[in-house]
Design a protein around this motif. Structure first.
Motif, PDB file in Angstrom:
ATOM      1  N   MET A 123      89.854 -21.507 -38.062  1.00 25.13           N
ATOM      2  CA  MET A 123      90.516 -21.027 -36.843  1.00 25.13           C
ATOM      3  C   MET A 123      90.660 -19.494 -36.858  1.00 25.13           C
ATOM      4  SD  MET A 123      92.103 -21.773 -33.981  1.00 25.13           S
ATOM      5  CE  MET A 123      92.417 -23.522 -34.063  1.00 25.13           C
ATOM      6  N   ASP A 124      91.140 -18.992 -37.991  1.00 22.04           N
ATOM      7  CA  ASP A 124      91.314 -17.534 -38.074  1.00 22.04           C
ATOM      8  C   ASP A 124      89.967 -16.812 -38.017  1.00 22.04           C
ATOM      9  OD1 ASP A 124      93.987 -17.789 -38.168  1.00 22.04           O
ATOM     10  OD2 ASP A 124      94.128 -17.727 -40.351  1.00 22.04           O
ATOM     11  N   LEU A 183      87.295 -17.898 -36.412  1.00 19.60           N
ATOM     12  CA  LEU A 183      86.858 -17.970 -35.013  1.00 19.60           C
ATOM     13  C   LEU A 183      87.591 -16.933 -34.169  1.00 19.60           C
ATOM     14  CD1 LEU A 183      85.001 -19.579 -33.127  1.00 19.60           C
ATOM     15  CD2 LEU A 183      86.937 -21.102 -32.653  1.00 19.60           C
ATOM     16  N   LEU A 184      88.893 -16.808 -34.443  1.00 21.43           N
ATOM     17  CA  LEU A 184      89.704 -15.840 -33.696  1.00 21.43           C
ATOM     18  C   LEU A 184      89.230 -14.402 -33.992  1.00 21.43           C
ATOM     19  CD1 LEU A 184      92.143 -15.498 -31.806  1.00 21.43           C
ATOM     20  CD2 LEU A 184      93.588 -15.330 -33.847  1.00 21.43           C
TER      21      LEU A 184
END
Lengths: 440, 136
Positions: free
Chosen positions: B1-2, B4-5
């Motif tokens: 997630m991080d 991708l962010l």
């Protein structure tokens, strides 16, 4: 002096009918008439015959009236055969054809007299008329059926040539000439054709004049002369066309054909292009002209035929390349791309094409090639610029899509991150666990 | 997630700054349409009794330096059939080769088929620059 207000005016039914097309009424005509003309106006308005009423009505708009002239200045005093006691001149009612020419010429050949009205007006009309076919027939052979001044400039209703209602306004000249030259009764006894006017209308100059409204296009008098009207001689055709088609005339003069044409009695430009029905030139007609015209002297197997065909192919190629490049650049411009420099440079190709069509009159392939080469280079560069612009346009569209994807991805990721953070249970004292807080 | 962010954020920054950089360092192309243009030659390099074609938007203009040294500029499109005109130093006319149209040094149609004068532009010499502007 005649006092207009005291004249008993009995206006016939004819005058109002003619006045319907005029701004002035019968009373106004009388009021406006010069003192010496009032009697003429009053009497003519009372007449039953249209031909007697019309002159005084129409004269109000005539250039001579605007210049301050009146009835007596042309017709003199002394009605019905009398003489003007002051000048001794006889009253001039309806002059004969020969009298018209001499009469109009008496003022229009007098530079000192004409200068007071318009110093720039020409005063050689009578001199020119004497050299024209019309003038020679009338003055040397006594043929009174030919055109004189008033056949082209109707008496009492002469308007400036720039007035669209004038009989000699450019768009009316062909009809004016056709009023005699398309009349078989007048032309056939002289062995003249009567279809020149129709041919002219179908030709390139007539199309420009009538379909595109270009009054600068040549009409009858531009090639034949006006007061000195005569067909250009065989050897003069090139000079006449060369007045406007200068570069073509120059190429033709430098070619060997000018001498050959003269020797063969061929009328220069007209030998290939015709005279009145001149078709708009394009590349496709070059080959046709070779079969129609050139083979009169050249053998169809002559190598020059190949050279001529090559010129047509080369010209067609540039024409097509120009159209393709222009379409490609316009597409790029419509797509919002900056291609003004390429469009500016491509503009020159139109001039190159015109120069190349002129260069054909050199009848030399290498001369045409020399003119066309820079045009092909410009179209090639323009096509490349259009391709680059469209490539850049595609890159921008893809870039926009990628950017939109990135923004969407960022928004979604942020939403997920927020939800993830919101899903973490907080302690009763409101603090976040150490291992979770380290990631935020 | 991080990851991708971080990637999305990096991509976003690239997408934002690329057009900014492109704007600051533009390609060498002229503006599409113009009310005025600075010509690419020095006034001292233009001899008297000469003419030069220049680009005005996407259309040609002609700069004329008269025999007396005055600068004048006009649209170089002949008002007859849109051919590009040229300066004839032998007769001191602006001339269209297509149909022998002549214009005087004020752009007035004086001979041949052109029906109207050439569109005249204003010319200002500022130091070593010649600025041509559309009137009105």
């Amino acid at each position: 002096m005649i006092r207009v207000a005291h004249l008993p005016v009995v206006i016939t039914v004819v005058a109002p009918l003619i006045l319907a097309g005029s701004a002035a009424g019968p009373g106004a005509l009388l009021a406006q008439a010069r003192p010496g003309d009032a009697a003429c106006v009053r009497c003519h308005l009372e007449q039953e015959e249209e031909s007697l009423v019309r002159p005084v009505v129409r004269f109000e708009e005539d250039v001579h009236r605007a210049a301050g002239l009146g009835c007596l200045d042309c017709h003199g005093l002394g009605h019905e055969g009398g003489e003007d006691p002051a000048s001794g001149l006889a009253f001039l009612s309806k002059p004969s054809a020969e009298e018209v020419v001499r009469f109009c010429g008496s003022c229009h050949s007098d530079a000192a007299y004409m200068r007071q009205f318009n110093p720039s007006l020409r005063v050689d009309q009578l001199q020119e008329y004497r050299t024209s076919v019309h003038g020679r027939l009338l003055l040397e052979e006594g043929d009174t059926t030919v055109a004189t001044c008033v056949d082209c400039h109707p008496a009492h209703e002469i308007l400036p040539p720039s007035d669209p209602e004038s009989s000699v306004y450019p768009q009316r000249v062909a009809d004016l000439c056709a009023s005699c030259h398309a009349d078989p009764a007048l032309m056939e006894p002289r062995g003249h054709e009567t279809d020149e006017s129709d041919d002219y209308r179908e030709g390139v100059h007539g199309q420009l004049m009538y379909e595109e409204g270009d009054i600068s296009a040549p009409t009858c008098n531009d090639c034949h002369g006006n007061h000195g009207a005569a067909p250009p001689g065989v050897s003069s055709v090139g000079n006449v066309c060369g007045e406007c088609h200068t570069t073509m005339a120059e190429f033709f003069e430098q070619s060997a054909h000018e001498e050959w044409f003269e020797a063969e009695g061929l009328a220069g430009c007209a030998a290939c292009h015709g005279n009145h029905d001149i078709s708009p030139p394009d590349e496709t007609t070059i080959g046709l002209r070779f079969d129609d015209v050139c083979t009169q002297c050249h053998d169809p197997r002559d190598p020059v035929a190949l050279e001529f065909t090559a010129m047509a192919v080369f010209l067609t190629e540039l024409q097509e390349e120009h159209e393709l490049s222009l379409a490609a650049l316009e597409e790029a411009e419509n797509a919002g791309m900056e291609v003004s420099t390429a469009l500016f440079e491509l503009d020159e190709v139109s001039t190159v094409l015109i120069r190349a069509r002129s260069a054909i009159h050199s009848f030399n392939y290498h001369t045409v090639e020399e003119v066309l080469e820079p045009g092909l280079e410009i179209t090639e560069a323009a096509a490349q610029r259009a391709e680059e612009a469209m490539e850049e346009h595609r890159f921008r569209r893809v870039g926009l899509g990628v950017f939109a994807g990135i923004v969407l991805s960022l928004v979604l990721t942020l939403l997920l991150k927020i939800r993830q953070l919101e899903g973490v249970p907080s302690r009763s004292d409101g603090t976040i666990p150490a291992d979770k807080g380290a990631h935020s | 997630m991080d990851w991708l962010l971080g990637t999305s954020l990096g991509g976003f920054l690239v997408a934002v700054f690329y057009p900014v950089v492109s704007y600051i360092i533009p390609p060498e192309t002229a503006e599409a349409s113009a009310r005025s243009v600075v010509l690419g030659f020095n006034p001292l390099d233009v001899p008297r009794n000469s003419g030069q074609i220049f680009k005005f938007g996407s259309r040609p203009g002609i700069l004329v330096r008269t025999p007396s040294g005055e600068f004048r500029a006009f649209s170089a499109r002949c008002t007859h059939l849109d051919c590009t005109v040229q300066y004839r130093d032998d007769i001191q006319h602006i001339w269209c080769a297509c149909h022998n149209g002549h214009f005087d040094l004020a752009g007035r149609n004086i001979a041949g088929p052109p029906p109207t004068p050439l569109e005249a532009y204003d010319v200002n010499v500022r130091g070593d620059q010649i600025v041509v502007s559309r009137r009105g």
